[in-house]
Design a protein around this motif. Structure first.
Motif, PDB file in Angstrom:
ATOM      1  N   ALA A 155      32.422  43.872  -2.144  1.00  0.00           N
ATOM      2  CA  ALA A 155      32.319  42.414  -2.021  1.00  0.00           C
ATOM      3  C   ALA A 155      32.088  41.751  -3.374  1.00  0.00           C
ATOM      4  O   ALA A 155      31.277  42.210  -4.174  1.00  0.00           O
ATOM      5  N   ARG A 156      32.805  40.663  -3.629  1.00  0.00           N
ATOM      6  CA  ARG A 156      32.635  39.866  -4.846  1.00  0.00           C
ATOM      7  C   ARG A 156      32.236  38.453  -4.444  1.00  0.00           C
ATOM      8  O   ARG A 156      33.010  37.753  -3.776  1.00  0.00           O
ATOM      9  N   PRO A 157      31.043  38.015  -4.824  1.00  0.00           N
ATOM     10  CA  PRO A 157      30.642  36.649  -4.464  1.00  0.00           C
ATOM     11  C   PRO A 157      31.568  35.618  -5.096  1.00  0.00           C
ATOM     12  O   PRO A 157      32.047  35.794  -6.224  1.00  0.00           O
ATOM     13  N   VAL A 158      31.848  34.548  -4.351  1.00  0.00           N
ATOM     14  CA  VAL A 158      32.641  33.461  -4.922  1.00  0.00           C
ATOM     15  C   VAL A 158      31.902  32.893  -6.128  1.00  0.00           C
ATOM     16  O   VAL A 158      30.674  32.779  -6.135  1.00  0.00           O
ATOM     17  N   GLU A 159      32.644  32.569  -7.169  1.00  0.00           N
ATOM     18  CA  GLU A 159      32.016  32.143  -8.421  1.00  0.00           C
ATOM     19  C   GLU A 159      31.841  30.638  -8.521  1.00  0.00           C
ATOM     20  O   GLU A 159      30.978  30.166  -9.265  1.00  0.00           O
ATOM     21  N   ASP A 160      32.639  29.890  -7.794  1.00  0.00           N
ATOM     22  CA  ASP A 160      32.577  28.432  -7.908  1.00  0.00           C
ATOM     23  C   ASP A 160      31.249  27.898  -7.365  1.00  0.00           C
ATOM     24  O   ASP A 160      30.807  28.291  -6.281  1.00  0.00           O
ATOM     25  N   ILE A 161      30.640  27.000  -8.134  1.00  0.00           N
ATOM     26  CA  ILE A 161      29.362  26.397  -7.758  1.00  0.00           C
ATOM     27  C   ILE A 161      29.533  24.896  -7.629  1.00  0.00           C
ATOM     28  O   ILE A 161      30.202  24.258  -8.441  1.00  0.00           O
TER      29      ILE A 161
END
Length: 410
Positions: free
Chosen positions: A22-28
């Motif tokens: 799993a790779r967390p979404v990077e956009d904040i």
């Protein structure tokens, strides 16, 4: 073409494989705190103030000097009245201040006496304190809840009403959260019909209503995902590949229901293998053995079984923690409880079984009578799942591991 079965992957290994990928979404995004319910916090919340900001009273009553009341039955002049939101004057020796919950303690006072322990004179000019207060009694001290500079909520938390209240209590009008996960969803099976679409309200022979579409959409909505619903896809390899390509080009994760077994009309598995790769398939779990996991382009893929209970259970056990990890949330194992079985389970499966059960009035677990993977009524009747290890027979009275749905939903 012959099919040679491979050893089934244990549940724990399958979940570890998924979570490690799993790779967390990077956009904040920065959103108003009032609109952040259910979002995943991307940056820890720090307080810039003490809470409470100053000493204040926990009760309606009278602010006093404890020394003035040391002998018991002291009569003090009521010198001032302090409602919440107002600042009182210095409290002179021998006087009391009428004070209301949340109001600031006036300088000079060091205790509050509840109004029930006091008797006000007829003219309201004095009060007799029928209690000997200790210094600090019924006073909330500055910073006793939150200290300035401390972490109020750590990153990775799914914001609930409690966390939103904490953010507001330290004056945070905005919070930084992860972008919502984009999840594509489609279903395979020529037998599927949407409610309302059957001619005259009568299902054609062999047709079934697509309950999984409603089930999975609701589960994804509860997790705060943005859903791209591609609906029912015809049972053909070309149609499945085309929908898979489109969904994976636009989403972070694509979930399908049905078509992941080994039948001639099961096209999802070969479609994923043609368009991307399949990293995991066939899990030692009941219900839900034909669970598939892989990747097509930049999107992850999860293929769920078509039977509704299988889809429901595999979503709770595998898909939910994977989605939380992709959202950047802190993933922990669901809390479980060892409860006595009010049933016998003499013929266990060689797979890890998840049995639909509920707690009876005696605090023991009852099983739904029919544990079939197509019996969706069992999921509504139950309070949660009995996590039964492979090959473990259960005798009435044995302690079994029970995971309530409250730990698995949302």
């Amino acid at each position: 073409m012959s099919y040679t079965p491979k050893p089934l992957m244990p549940v724990r290994d399958a979940l570890d494989t998924m979570l490690s990928a799993a790779r967390p979404v990077e956009d904040i995004e920065t959103v108003p705190t009032l609109e952040a319910n259910g979002r995943i916090l991307a940056q820890a919340l720090h307080s810039t103030i003490d809470v409470p900001a100053a000493d204040n009273t926990q009760m309606d009553g009278y602010a006093v000097r404890a020394a003035d009341c040391a002998g018991g039955g002291a009569t003090l002049r009521v010198a001032q009245r302090i409602p919440a939101g107002h600042v009182g004057a210095f409290l002179e020796p021998g006087t009391a201040a009428r004070i209301f919950t949340g109001a600031l303690i006036p300088e000079g006072a060091d205790a509050v006496v509840m109004q029930e322990q006091c008797e006000l004179s007829a003219d309201g000019a004095s009060v007799t304190v029928k209690h000997t207060p200790a210094p600090g009694e019924w006073i909330r001290r500055r910073g006793e809840d939150i200290r300035a500079g401390s972490v109020v909520v750590p990153a990775g938390v799914r914001l609930r009403s409690q966390e939103l209240g904490l953010a507001a209590s330290v004056g945070l009008a905005q919070v930084s959260v992860r972008r919502r996960l984009r999840v594509g969803l489609f279903f395979t099976g020529d037998e599927l019909v949407m409610p309302g679409d059957a001619p005259g309200g009568v299902l054609p022979p062999g047709a079934i209503y697509n309950s999984n579409r409603f089930l999975l959409r609701a589960l994804l909505e509860n997790l705060g995902c943005t859903i791209a619903d591609y609906g029912n896809v015809p049972d053909s390899l070309d149609a499945t590949r085309a929908t898979l390509r489109e969904a994976c080009a636009n989403c972070d994760l694509v979930i399908t229901s049905g078509g992941v077994s080994v039948g001639e009309e099961d096209h999802v598995k070969p479609a994923v293998e043609a368009e991307g790769r399949l990293d995991m398939w066939q899990i030692a779990v009941k219900p839900g053995k034909p669970l598939a996991f892989g990747q097509v382009g930049k999107a992850f893929f999860l293929g769920l079984p078509g039977n509704p209970v299988s889809s429901f259970v595999t979503f709770l056990v595998f898909v939910r923690p994977f989605i939380l990890a992709m959202q950047g949330a802190a993933v922990r194992a669901p809390r479980s409880f060892m409860l006595p079985a009010a049933f016998d389970w003499p013929r266990p499966d060689k797979r890890n079984e998840f049995l639909r059960a509920r707690v009876n009035d005696d605090g023991a677990l009852e099983l739904f009578p029919n544990q079939g993977s197509a019996v969706l009524t069992s999921t509504s009747w139950a309070d949660g799942l009995v996590d039964n290890p492979p090959g473990k027979a259960v005798v009435r009275g044995d302690l079994v591991r029970f995971i309530p749905f409250s730990e698995l939903l949302g």
